[in-house]
Design a protein around this motif. Structure first.
Motif, PDB file in Angstrom:
ATOM      1  N   HIS A  96     -45.562   1.473  12.851  1.00 39.29           N
ATOM      2  CA  HIS A  96     -46.153   2.312  11.803  1.00 39.29           C
ATOM      3  C   HIS A  96     -45.248   3.504  11.570  1.00 39.29           C
ATOM      4  O   HIS A  96     -44.503   3.543  10.608  1.00 39.29           O
ATOM      5  CB  HIS A  96     -47.566   2.742  12.212  1.00 39.29           C
ATOM      6  N   HIS A 115     -52.098   6.849  15.585  1.00 36.44           N
ATOM      7  CA  HIS A 115     -52.923   6.437  14.462  1.00 36.44           C
ATOM      8  C   HIS A 115     -53.820   5.252  14.814  1.00 36.44           C
ATOM      9  O   HIS A 115     -54.300   4.547  13.932  1.00 36.44           O
ATOM     10  CB  HIS A 115     -52.050   6.117  13.245  1.00 36.44           C
ATOM     11  N   ALA A 128     -54.560  -2.514  12.487  1.00 38.01           N
ATOM     12  CA  ALA A 128     -53.810  -1.631  11.587  1.00 38.01           C
ATOM     13  C   ALA A 128     -53.903  -0.198  12.110  1.00 38.01           C
ATOM     14  O   ALA A 128     -54.788   0.095  12.882  1.00 38.01           O
ATOM     15  CB  ALA A 128     -54.368  -1.743  10.182  1.00 38.01           C
ATOM     16  N   PRO A 129     -53.021   0.708  11.696  1.00 38.27           N
ATOM     17  CA  PRO A 129     -52.062   0.595  10.581  1.00 38.27           C
ATOM     18  C   PRO A 129     -50.729  -0.117  10.826  1.00 38.27           C
ATOM     19  O   PRO A 129     -50.076  -0.404   9.835  1.00 38.27           O
ATOM     20  CB  PRO A 129     -51.807   2.057  10.212  1.00 38.27           C
ATOM     21  N   PRO A 131     -47.819  -2.499  10.482  1.00 33.34           N
ATOM     22  CA  PRO A 131     -47.767  -3.634   9.565  1.00 33.34           C
ATOM     23  C   PRO A 131     -47.082  -4.854  10.159  1.00 33.34           C
ATOM     24  O   PRO A 131     -47.162  -5.936   9.594  1.00 33.34           O
ATOM     25  CB  PRO A 131     -46.941  -3.102   8.404  1.00 33.34           C
TER      26      PRO A 131
ATOM     27  N   LYS B 315     -49.979   0.641   6.516  1.00 29.21           N
ATOM     28  CA  LYS B 315     -48.745   1.417   6.371  1.00 29.21           C
ATOM     29  C   LYS B 315     -48.301   1.608   4.922  1.00 29.21           C
ATOM     30  O   LYS B 315     -48.071   2.729   4.479  1.00 29.21           O
ATOM     31  CB  LYS B 315     -47.643   0.749   7.179  1.00 29.21           C
ATOM     32  N   PRO B 372     -57.979   9.672  15.527  1.00 30.18           N
ATOM     33  CA  PRO B 372     -58.334   8.691  14.497  1.00 30.18           C
ATOM     34  C   PRO B 372     -59.245   7.612  15.053  1.00 30.18           C
ATOM     35  O   PRO B 372     -58.861   6.465  15.168  1.00 30.18           O
ATOM     36  CB  PRO B 372     -56.978   8.114  14.097  1.00 30.18           C
TER      37      PRO B 372
END
Lengths: 165, 404
Positions: A96, A115, A128-129, A131, B315, B372
């Motif tokens: 990411h 994240h 995710a995030p 990819p 992303k 998060p």
């Protein structure tokens, strides 16, 4: 006259921009210092080892027999096999934005604190995030050691089949 | 050679050579400011003074700072903080001013949005102001690299990675920006250069453009009233100051401006001496280590809202949303289709839009600081979607707005 002046100034400007671009390139000494040798025989199963290659952390994880048995084909295809043992070798930076994910031994997977991204023990992204899977660095197997930064046949095969970016 | 009379005074001597009397008239004595304004109109001067404080404190830090990955951390945390006489003062002043300057920038921006001060000839003020915001952001980021602590290193890693453009995987660009595979010596040196030379020079130039763009349209006023400055100026100059709707920039308005600045400085130095901690992240007191990521990476408070727009998405979508958030404020004068340059409270739906945007940014800021996980992820996602939706509906609701 104006056009001629403009043309000369334009050539000068392009030349200057080219020089400026090249001045910001990584230095030859930075590019040259790029090989790390790792002895794989000292690894303990399910214990993550972090090596350093080109300033980046490299994850090396020896998998237990149970972990290998539970894997699917996609996961096994990413294994680096040294002396009959299955290893994960990957750049330890989340795909990411480049944080270092932490290995969770009980879950057999990685969690990125930045994240919240997750990867399995083969470095495949599972939440995710991020990819894409963790990147496998160029490696070359010689006996029980692995040289990072040099592309051996096993790495080239992975690269060609698109297993790693 | 032009003809010069022998000057009778220093003032005349300078005036012959620099036209100082004309400059003084155009920029101060006959630069008219409406009377119908409030303390929010002093934020520009507060910002100018804060920038001056950053410049002076920065000069003193620059004399002991070492832009070298092995020395930088100690040159800040030992040499400047413990050895240099009053070095701690310059550092705390610099850090607090760098943080507070964004608070004032946001107040300044939202004052402009509330009063519609980006329309009818004031578009360039808005755009040059947004360019200043970008330049200040780059200045803050590059300065944050310099102490070479853990937050410096990892913020540098994460932010430069943005330039790989997601799935395009343009790692060559990232390595070019860093001058290495990871943030290292070349990276620290070039961000040092940007922080102390190139960006400050750009900021000074932009401040010139920002002030210049203000001179012809003049500042707005509390009711968005269109003032005939020539007529009002005549009344003022004829001595009828009470009936005139304007005052001179200097010394009338300046004296009020500086009063607000003085109040601000009391608050500022209170923070510098007693509450500087908010501007000094504890994680950055660990030296940079490329093999250990801090448990929780977050930017300084003023970047949290745009960080939170990046974070909840995958992303590529996150990057697009982030890029959208970075540029969309530039387009405000063109996305607001209403001709009414009046306070938001008289503009119907726009009034709701204004407060919704302000609250949404505060929510994004709060969520950006939290880990998060769970409900915070969800609130962050909703707030990010609301941010995008507000900008999409802006042209529609302002098009429908009744002309006042």
């Amino acid at each position: 006259m104006g056009k001629a002046f403009g043309a000369v100034a334009g050539v000068g400007a392009v030349g200057a921009l080219y020089a400026m671009k090249k001045s910001w390139d990584p230095l030859p000494s930075v590019k040259a210092a790029g090989f790390t040798t790792v002895d794989m025989s000292v690894c303990t199963p399910n214990k993550l080892i972090v090596e350093k290659w080109r300033g980046k952390p490299i994850f090396i994880l020896k998998k237990t027999a149970e972990m290998v048995a539970a894997q699917n084909e996609e996961q096994t295809a990413r294994d680096v096999i040294v002396g009959g043992e299955h290893f994960l070798i990957a750049v330890g930076l989340c795909t990411h934005l480049g944080c270092i994910p932490a290995y969770r031994e009980n879950e057999h997977g990685f969690l990125c604190a930045c994240h919240g991204g997750e990867f399995d023990a083969s470095g495949i992204d599972t939440k995710a995030p991020p990819p894409s899977p963790l990147v496998i660095p160029p490696f070359k197997i010689t006996g029980t050691t692995v040289v990072l930064g040099e592309a051996g046949p096993e790495y080239s095969k992975m690269k060609e089949s698109g297993i790693t970016a | 050679m032009a003809h010069f009379e022998k000057a009778k005074s220093l003032n005349e001597w300078l005036d012959q050579r620099l036209a100082i009397n004309t400059l003084n008239r155009v920029l101060a004595k006959e630069y008219w400011i409406p009377k119908d304004i409030n303390f929010l109109w002093a934020m520009g001067m507060v910002l100018a003074i804060t920038f001056g404080i950053l410049l002076v404190s920065g000069i003193f830090l620059l004399m002991y700072y070492q832009p070298n990955v092995d020395l930088a951390f100690d040159s800040v945390n030992f040499t400047i903080m413990q050895e240099v006489g009053y070095g701690w003062l310059w550092r705390h002043v610099h850090a607090v001013a760098a943080s507070v300057v964004f608070l004032i920038i946001y107040i300044h921006m939202f004052t402009g949005i509330y009063y519609g001060s980006y329309k009818k000839g004031r578009e360039l003020i808005w755009i040059s102001g947004m360019l200043l915001f970008v330049a200040f952001s780059a200045e803050a980021f590059s300065g944050y690299m310099l102490p070479w602590g853990q937050m410096s290193y990892w913020a540098g890693m994460v932010i430069t990675n943005l330039f790989s453009m997601g799935s395009l995987e343009l790692n060559g660009i990232v390595e070019w920006i860093r001058g290495d595979y990871v943030p290292a010596q070349a990276f620290l040196d070039r961000f040092f250069m940007l922080h102390v030379l190139l960006i400050p020079v750009a900021i000074l130039a932009l401040i010139g453009v920002h002030f210049g763009a203000l001179r012809l349209p003049h500042v707005n006023n509390q009711n968005g009233e269109e003032i005939d400055f020539a007529v009002e100026a005549e009344k003022y100059k004829a001595g009828n100051k009470a009936a005139s709707k304007v005052i001179a920039f200097a010394n009338d308005f300046m004296s009020k401006d500086l009063f607000v600045v003085a109040v601000f400085l009391v608050f500022f130095f209170y923070l510098v001496f007693w509450n500087y901690g908010f501007a000094m992240d504890p994680v950055n007191f660990d030296p940079a280590d490329g093999l250990v990521t801090p448990a929780h990476i977050y930017p300084e408070w003023y970047f949290l809202w745009s960080y939170e727009i990046l974070r909840p998405f995958s992303k590529d979508i996150g990057l697009v949303a982030f890029a959208f958030a970075q540029v969309i404020f530039f387009l405000l004068p063109f996305l607001d289709r209403s001709p009414n340059a009046v306070p938001a409270n008289r503009r119907g739906l726009f009034s709701i839009w204004f407060w919704a945007m302000l609250v949404d940014l505060i929510v994004l800021t709060a969520m950006g600081k939290l880990p998060p996980e769970g409900i915070y992820s969800t609130i962050g996602l909703v707030a990010a979607l609301v941010f995008i939706a507000l900008w999409i509906i802006l042209p529609i609701i302002t098009k429908l707005e009744k002309k006042l």
